[in-house]
Design a protein around this motif. Structure first.
Motif, PDB file in Angstrom:
ATOM      1  N   VAL A 187       0.827  -1.215   0.000  1.00  0.00           N
ATOM      2  CA  VAL A 187       0.000   0.000   0.000  1.00  0.00           C
ATOM      3  C   VAL A 187       0.858   1.262   0.000  1.00  0.00           C
ATOM      4  N   LEU A 188       2.178   1.104  -0.050  1.00  0.00           N
ATOM      5  CA  LEU A 188       3.057   2.272   0.033  1.00  0.00           C
ATOM      6  C   LEU A 188       2.785   3.302  -1.061  1.00  0.00           C
ATOM      7  N   PRO A 189       2.513   2.903  -2.320  1.00  0.00           N
ATOM      8  CA  PRO A 189       2.248   3.914  -3.354  1.00  0.00           C
ATOM      9  C   PRO A 189       0.986   4.741  -3.081  1.00  0.00           C
ATOM     10  N   LEU A 190       0.067   4.207  -2.279  1.00  0.00           N
ATOM     11  CA  LEU A 190      -1.174   4.930  -2.015  1.00  0.00           C
ATOM     12  C   LEU A 190      -1.049   5.915  -0.850  1.00  0.00           C
ATOM     13  N   LEU A 191      -0.012   5.772  -0.041  1.00  0.00           N
ATOM     14  CA  LEU A 191       0.096   6.593   1.164  1.00  0.00           C
ATOM     15  C   LEU A 191       0.271   8.092   0.882  1.00  0.00           C
ATOM     16  N   PRO A 192       1.078   8.506  -0.125  1.00  0.00           N
ATOM     17  CA  PRO A 192       1.185   9.950  -0.363  1.00  0.00           C
ATOM     18  C   PRO A 192      -0.153  10.616  -0.669  1.00  0.00           C
ATOM     19  N   ARG A 193      -0.962   9.981  -1.506  1.00  0.00           N
ATOM     20  CA  ARG A 193      -2.270  10.569  -1.808  1.00  0.00           C
ATOM     21  C   ARG A 193      -3.161  10.560  -0.567  1.00  0.00           C
ATOM     22  N   ALA A 194      -3.122   9.466   0.201  1.00  0.00           N
ATOM     23  CA  ALA A 194      -3.918   9.419   1.431  1.00  0.00           C
ATOM     24  C   ALA A 194      -3.480  10.512   2.401  1.00  0.00           C
ATOM     25  N   THR A 195      -2.181  10.768   2.466  1.00  0.00           N
ATOM     26  CA  THR A 195      -1.676  11.830   3.348  1.00  0.00           C
ATOM     27  C   THR A 195      -2.161  13.192   2.893  1.00  0.00           C
ATOM     28  N   ARG A 196      -2.116  13.438   1.579  1.00  0.00           N
ATOM     29  CA  ARG A 196      -2.583  14.732   1.059  1.00  0.00           C
ATOM     30  C   ARG A 196      -4.064  14.935   1.357  1.00  0.00           C
ATOM     31  N   LEU A 197      -4.853  13.891   1.162  1.00  0.00           N
ATOM     32  CA  LEU A 197      -6.277  14.007   1.448  1.00  0.00           C
ATOM     33  C   LEU A 197      -6.522  14.251   2.933  1.00  0.00           C
ATOM     34  N   ALA A 198      -5.740  13.609   3.795  1.00  0.00           N
ATOM     35  CA  ALA A 198      -5.880  13.838   5.234  1.00  0.00           C
ATOM     36  C   ALA A 198      -5.506  15.271   5.598  1.00  0.00           C
ATOM     37  N   ASP A 199      -4.456  15.808   4.943  1.00  0.00           N
ATOM     38  CA  ASP A 199      -4.056  17.196   5.194  1.00  0.00           C
ATOM     39  C   ASP A 199      -5.157  18.162   4.780  1.00  0.00           C
ATOM     40  N   VAL A 200      -5.751  17.910   3.632  1.00  0.00           N
ATOM     41  CA  VAL A 200      -6.845  18.788   3.169  1.00  0.00           C
ATOM     42  C   VAL A 200      -8.003  18.741   4.151  1.00  0.00           C
ATOM     43  N   GLN A 201      -8.330  17.539   4.629  1.00  0.00           N
ATOM     44  CA  GLN A 201      -9.429  17.416   5.592  1.00  0.00           C
ATOM     45  C   GLN A 201      -9.136  18.204   6.863  1.00  0.00           C
ATOM     46  N   ARG A 202      -7.912  18.094   7.380  1.00  0.00           N
ATOM     47  CA  ARG A 202      -7.564  18.791   8.612  1.00  0.00           C
ATOM     48  C   ARG A 202      -7.582  20.300   8.414  1.00  0.00           C
ATOM     49  N   GLU A 203      -7.111  20.784   7.257  1.00  0.00           N
ATOM     50  CA  GLU A 203      -7.113  22.216   6.994  1.00  0.00           C
ATOM     51  C   GLU A 203      -8.546  22.751   6.927  1.00  0.00           C
ATOM     52  N   LYS A 204      -9.405  22.024   6.235  1.00  0.00           N
ATOM     53  CA  LYS A 204     -10.802  22.467   6.135  1.00  0.00           C
ATOM     54  C   LYS A 204     -11.487  22.393   7.500  1.00  0.00           C
ATOM     55  N   ALA A 205     -11.170  21.360   8.276  1.00  0.00           N
ATOM     56  CA  ALA A 205     -11.756  21.264   9.619  1.00  0.00           C
ATOM     57  C   ALA A 205     -11.272  22.407  10.502  1.00  0.00           C
ATOM     58  N   GLU A 241     -17.897  21.210   3.176  1.00  0.00           N
ATOM     59  CA  GLU A 241     -16.573  20.995   2.592  1.00  0.00           C
ATOM     60  C   GLU A 241     -15.765  20.021   3.442  1.00  0.00           C
ATOM     61  N   VAL A 242     -15.890  20.141   4.763  1.00  0.00           N
ATOM     62  CA  VAL A 242     -15.197  19.203   5.658  1.00  0.00           C
ATOM     63  C   VAL A 242     -15.737  17.796   5.446  1.00  0.00           C
ATOM     64  N   ARG A 243     -17.069  17.673   5.324  1.00  0.00           N
ATOM     65  CA  ARG A 243     -17.666  16.349   5.118  1.00  0.00           C
ATOM     66  C   ARG A 243     -17.178  15.729   3.812  1.00  0.00           C
ATOM     67  N   GLY A 244     -17.146  16.536   2.722  1.00  0.00           N
ATOM     68  CA  GLY A 244     -16.667  16.019   1.450  1.00  0.00           C
ATOM     69  C   GLY A 244     -15.218  15.578   1.514  1.00  0.00           C
ATOM     70  N   ALA A 245     -14.385  16.401   2.172  1.00  0.00           N
ATOM     71  CA  ALA A 245     -12.971  16.038   2.310  1.00  0.00           C
ATOM     72  C   ALA A 245     -12.814  14.779   3.151  1.00  0.00           C
ATOM     73  N   ALA A 246     -13.627  14.629   4.199  1.00  0.00           N
ATOM     74  CA  ALA A 246     -13.553  13.440   5.049  1.00  0.00           C
ATOM     75  C   ALA A 246     -13.974  12.190   4.284  1.00  0.00           C
ATOM     76  N   VAL A 247     -14.992  12.333   3.435  1.00  0.00           N
ATOM     77  CA  VAL A 247     -15.447  11.175   2.643  1.00  0.00           C
ATOM     78  C   VAL A 247     -14.354  10.745   1.663  1.00  0.00           C
ATOM     79  N   ARG A 248     -13.731  11.727   1.003  1.00  0.00           N
ATOM     80  CA  ARG A 248     -12.654  11.386   0.061  1.00  0.00           C
ATOM     81  C   ARG A 248     -11.477  10.740   0.780  1.00  0.00           C
ATOM     82  N   SER A 249     -11.129  11.252   1.952  1.00  0.00           N
ATOM     83  CA  SER A 249     -10.046  10.644   2.719  1.00  0.00           C
ATOM     84  C   SER A 249     -10.413   9.243   3.180  1.00  0.00           C
ATOM     85  N   ALA A 250     -11.679   9.062   3.612  1.00  0.00           N
ATOM     86  CA  ALA A 250     -12.117   7.745   4.085  1.00  0.00           C
ATOM     87  C   ALA A 250     -12.126   6.722   2.952  1.00  0.00           C
TER      88      ALA A 250
END
Length: 608
Positions: A187-205, A241-250
């Motif tokens: 799953v290592l190739p997927l982690l950078p995108r997952a990290t970016r999505l988590a960062d976006v979620q935290r910023e919007k939150a 926007e937070v909900r949408g970002a959380a769904v994409r991260s999830a």
């Protein structure tokens, strides 16, 4: 390291150069706790992975009809079960201790920084961000700190199992040794995108939290102007926007979780398919196949910690970055000296004239000095400077008290010497007695301070709200929202008067009260503070008329000094600020002066 040791007397000096460095600093500070957790984790995981050996030994004993080996297998399983229970209990205990310790230490550091910066903190960092860091972010930081030791224990266990299987059964052990790295790194190739999505979620939150905090704080004003629906709509948009970002991260993390289930399943199928062929050829025993199969099945348990540490890192990194940004703030370029060490005598609190070299303002000791400044923001910045904790490090020289720079004093000493009440003081929740139970000299009784601040009507209202009829026991809600603006202002003034500091700086202390109450407050403060240095930043004629000395500041510098009546007659800029005189009125002839019309009888009668 125990939870009962919290809070620490000294949480230490954090490394705030980056979020990663701050996490490393926390980990180093809890090294003993991390090692203890690692030891208990190894005991737990190794005991779990010993179960397949006991099961395989039991199956082979049944196949061979050996009662002694079956009893030995039962003993292995029993010992493993006991060690699993003990290891799991202590692992959970020590891991939670690491989590709470990291979170509590971060909260202590944030509280210390808040106390150091004072009101300057919210001028440099949004209040909502401070709330987000001190609540949700500390949990994310603690999660990563405690997860590191469990991840290391799981990683070491996986390596030991792979080596053990290869030694126990080389044919199947080789497949496991090749397949496990694929499971861990798949799953290592997927982690950078997952990290970016988590960062976006935290910023919007974080932005949504800031908006909610600002909306709640200004709800009274918003209702007054009918703007609450507009801000509620903005918050709904932000929350969506937070909900949408959380769904994409999830979704991304659910994909990672699915791969973590799929890959072990494929490995298990391959091991069973190849192992059945080896059993059929007589190259391995049935018990060995059961052992390897069970070990691969149970490997999913420690391997889950690889996903967990990746999630913890993704969520904790932006949280640590925000915490480090707040903790890196400093008071000024030349901050106050540190507090004296244990056993070292604290320096004496200075006294004397208060002098600001930047503006030329001089407040003589024991006098009531009023300062008039046409710019309210400039007046607020001056009040911060006089208190020794300006909002920004502007390179200006320190304010002097009795010839001693406030920046050279320990923070506690500077605040003991000078107390600043800004134009929007905060009242904490609790009873009135608790609100007035502040560090004080003891020379001013709460009753005298309340009387000087003209709080008789406030006490009467609080007495009606109290079950016992005692106004001092009446509850006051957070920020004093149960009181009117004028009542909050007078209670805050009484709290400042109770402390009885050597120098008291008041920024517009009567802006929310009527003129009659303001006149009585001016007399009360003057009488109660007699012989003590008091500086009032105001444009109220009632306060100015009762000051011993009035100073006009223009463009950040002293422009005129005198009494209120003298400055009204001789200084047009002073008169324009105090009387709200317009440019046309200032340029028109002064009544009775050259070029002015003679007053008629009606004017004389009205004047009389």
């Amino acid at each position: 390291m125990q939870i009962r040791d919290l809070p620490y007397l000294d949480p230490g000096e954090p490394d705030t150069r980056s979020g990663t460095r701050y996490l490393l600093w926390l980990g180093r500070g809890q090294l003993r706790g991390q090692l203890v957790t690692l030891a208990w984790g190894l005991l737990h995981f190794v005991s779990v992975m010993a179960l397949p050996y006991g099961v395989g030994l039991a199956v082979q004993a049944v196949v061979d009809g050996s009662g002694s080996r079956l009893a030995a297998a039962g003993g292995v399983l029993a010992v493993s079960a006991v060690l699993i229970a003990v290891g799991d209990t202590m692992l959970h205990r020590t891991a939670v201790t690491n989590w709470i310790t990291a979170a509590a230490r971060t909260q202590q550091l944030l509280a210390r920084k808040t106390a150091s910066l004072g009101s300057a903190l919210t001028r440099r960092v949004a209040a909502g961000e401070v709330v987000a860091v001190s609540t949700g972010d500390v949990e994310k930081i603690g999660w990563f700190v405690e997860g590191v030791s469990r991840f290391l224990a799981a990683a070491i266990t996986v390596v030991l199992v792979c080596v053990g299987l290869f030694v126990y059964e080389p044919h199947l052990g080789l497949i496991v040794a090749v397949g496990v790295p694929v499971l861990a790194l798949g799953v290592l190739p997927l982690l950078p995108r997952a990290t970016r999505l988590a960062d976006v979620q935290r910023e919007k939150a974080g932005r949504a939290t800031e908006l909610a905090s600002d909306t709640v704080a200004g709800l009274r004003v918003l209702r007054g102007i009918g703007g609450e629906e507009l801000f509620l709509t903005r918050y709904r948009t932000a929350s969506q926007e937070v909900r949408g970002a959380a769904v994409r991260s999830a979704r991304m993390w659910s994909l990672i979780s699915g791969i973590q289930v799929l890959l072990p399943g494929l490995l298990m199928i391959g091991v069973v398919w190849y192992g059945i062929g080896l059993v059929g050829d007589g190259r391995i025993e049935v018990g060995a196949l059961v052992t390897v199969y069970s070990a691969v099945m149970l490997l999913a348990y420690p391997l889950r910690h690889f996903e967990e540490i990746a999630m913890a890192w993704s969520f904790s990194r932006p949280s640590a970055r925000r915490a480090a940004r707040v903790l890196a703030l400093e008071r000024t370029a030349g901050a106050a000296s540190p507090a004296p060490a244990a056993g070292e005598a604290a320096p004496a609190v200075p006294s004397g004239d208060l002098y600001d070299p930047a503006s030329g303002l001089l407040a003589p000791a024991g006098a009531l000095t009023a300062v008039v400044c046409g710019d309210p923001d400039a007046a607020g910045r001056l009040a911060e400077r006089l208190g020794g904790h300006p909002a920004d490090a502007d390179g200006l020289p320190s304010v002097l008290l009795g010839g001693i720079a406030l920046d050279d004093l320990p923070l506690d000493g500077a605040r003991t010497a000078v107390l600043v009440q800004d134009k929007d003081p905060v009242l904490l929740s609790g009873s009135l007695a608790e609100l007035l139970a502040v560090p004080a000299s003891g020379a001013v009784a709460p009753e005298d301070a309340l009387a000087a601040a003209e709080c008789a009507d406030v006490l009467a209202a609080l007495a009606q709200a109290s079950l016992e009829g005692d106004p001092m026991a009446a509850p006051i809600t957070e920020r004093g929202r149960s009181l009117s603006g004028g009542q909050r202002q007078r209670i805050a003034l009484a709290r400042s008067l109770v402390t009885d500091p050597g120098v008291l700086v008041l920024d517009e202390p009567t802006s929310a009260v009527d003129s009659h109450t303001e006149a009585r407050i001016a007399e009360g403060v003057r009488a109660l503070r007699s012989g003590r240095t008091t500086v009032v930043l105001t444009s109220s004629p009632l306060l100015l008329d009762r000051a011993d000395r009035v100073v006009l500041l223009h463009e950040g510098e002293v422009a005129a000094v005198g009494s209120h009546r003298e400055l009204l007659e001789t200084e047009p800029r002073y008169r324009a600020v105090v009387t709200r005189e317009t440019d046309e009125e200032r340029l028109s002839p002064v009544p009775g002066g050259p070029g002015a019309a003679a007053p008629n009888a009606f004017d004389i009668e009205e004047t009389a």
